[in-house]
Design an enzyme around this catalytic site. Structure first.
Site, PDB file in Angstrom:
ATOM      1  N   GLU A  91       1.093  -0.857  -0.135  1.00 30.72           N
ATOM      2  CA  GLU A  91       0.499   0.298  -0.080  1.00 30.72           C
ATOM      3  C   GLU A  91       0.733   1.369   0.150  1.00 30.72           C
ATOM      4  OE1 GLU A  91      -2.750   0.355   3.254  1.00 30.72           O
ATOM      5  OE2 GLU A  91      -3.068  -1.379   2.584  1.00 30.72           O
ATOM      6  N   CYS A 340      -2.730   1.363   8.653  1.00 32.58           N
ATOM      7  CA  CYS A 340      -2.303   0.810   7.800  1.00 32.58           C
ATOM      8  C   CYS A 340      -2.411  -0.186   6.922  1.00 32.58           C
ATOM      9  CB  CYS A 340      -1.146   1.267   7.799  1.00 32.58           C
ATOM     10  SG  CYS A 340       0.702   0.857   7.150  1.00 32.58           S
TER      11      CYS A 340
END
Length: 370
Positions: A91, A340
């Site tokens: 990511e 996250c």
């Protein structure tokens, strides 16, 4: 699998060019094509001889990442899911700040630090990212911005994505030198922040690199008992060892350290813990700063929830009364997979579900034929 040419610092690129019988100025040309013109193939480097382009194509790729998913929040935050050459997923996040456009990059596939509240550690570390794969995240985000034709530029970087940056030390250091190079992206060192969960020996090493980037430490608890219960790394480098390294960093660099502190409801957010935190940072007060971070809930860690506004403000007030420089961090992307590692984790779940469905369908079909 060919490496990305983004893995080279400019000095490394010069070395490769000379070793391959080319003139030194070719390295400058290639560097400018990569980071000023931001081309995505060697064939676009029109002032290079065909023979050199063929050498480059034989040994390297430009960008090794594939874009899988892009999520855009109402507040303008953009989260990217990228696929690596080996199929692994990472990511990257673009955030609009009052001071510019900041990108949060990932440094490892998975994480071994073992924070009990974090989505990043749901999947153990598979491998380190190469420096080229870290640089490529910035380049793809900048490409996305270029294509919007709004004269936007990545101005800040936070190395706070999936993984422990200082556990991938050499590749992260090369990445920092590439993005900071004044003949390339020229992102100022003081606009770059590297985060660590507390690898004390690496903090000491980082202090001696001579780079002007910022350091952030994920603290999240003011004492060893609590920190060890939510962050496994504290069992190896307890708070007193960590703070010796931090004080050494400050002494060597004379630079401020930021402490990240995720607010977990009725876990680490009491006023007594706020006072402990104020006392813990007393000796470095002039060169420290505390970020209080609202928690993004993760379904797999449902034992945790976000601190209430009342508890957060009470915690904040104790710190301020003790003269602590602190702030409650602005949230980004709360309407998308904000935590996250969450987008990656959710995508992997969906991929597994699709795979199981395909297998079940194949078995059912075989049964019908039988």
């Amino acid at each position: 699998m060919k490496p990305s040419i983004y893995a080279f610092s400019q000095a490394n690129l010069v070395d490769w060019i000379l070793e391959n019988g080319e003139k030194k100025f070719r390295a400058t040309q290639i560097w400018e094509w990569l980071y000023r013109s931001r081309v995505q193939s060697f064939a676009e480097m029109t002032n290079l001889p065909k023979s050199l382009i063929e050498k480059l194509e034989e040994h390297f790729v430009v960008n090794p990442l594939k874009q899988r998913i892009v999520q855009e929040s109402k507040d303008g935050t953009i989260k990217y899911l990228f696929e690596l050459p080996d199929g692994m997923l990472i990511e990257t996040v673009l955030m609009h700040q009052h001071y510019g456009l900041s990108v949060c990059v990932t440094t490892q596939v998975g994480c071994n630090i073992g924070c009990t509240f974090c989505a990043s550690g749901l999947i153990p570390k598979q491998r380190d990212l190469t420096s080229g794969e870290i640089v490529a995240q910035i380049m793809l985000v900048q490409k996305y911005l270029d294509e919007r034709n709004q004269n936007e530029r990545v101005s800040h970087i936070v190395v706070m994505g999936i993984g422990e940056p200082l556990d991938n030390y050499d590749n992260v250091m090369t990445f920092l030198r590439v993005v900071n190079d004044d003949k390339g992206l020229a992102i100022g060192a003081r606009h770059i922040t590297v985060s660590t969960s507390g690898l004390a020996p690496k903090i000491r090493e980082f202090a001696r690199e001579g780079v002007q980037v910022n350091l952030a430490v994920s603290l999240h608890a003011p004492n060893n008992d609590l920190r060890s219960s939510i962050m496994r790394i504290n069992r190896k480098f307890p708070i007193e060892v960590l703070f010796e390294a931090i004080e050494d960093y400050i002494k060597v660099t004379n630079r401020r350290v930021t402490f990240e502190y995720i607010m977990l409801n009725e876990v680490n957010d009491g006023v007594e813990q706020a006072q402990e935190l104020a006392d813990l940072t007393k000796n470095i007060r002039k060169l420290s700063y505390i970020n209080l971070i609202p928690y993004n809930p993760v379904s797999e860690h449902d034992q945790y929830s976000r601190s209430t506004k009342e508890r957060t403000l009470a915690f904040f007030d104790v710190l301020k009364k003790n003269g602590v420089n602190c702030v409650v961090r602005q949230e980004h992307g709360t309407d998308i997979d904000a935590a996250c590692g969450q987008l990656r984790s959710n995508t992997l779940k969906k991929d597994r579900e699709k795979a199981r469905a395909r297998i079940a369908a194949a078995k059912a079909k075989a049964g019908i034929r039988a």
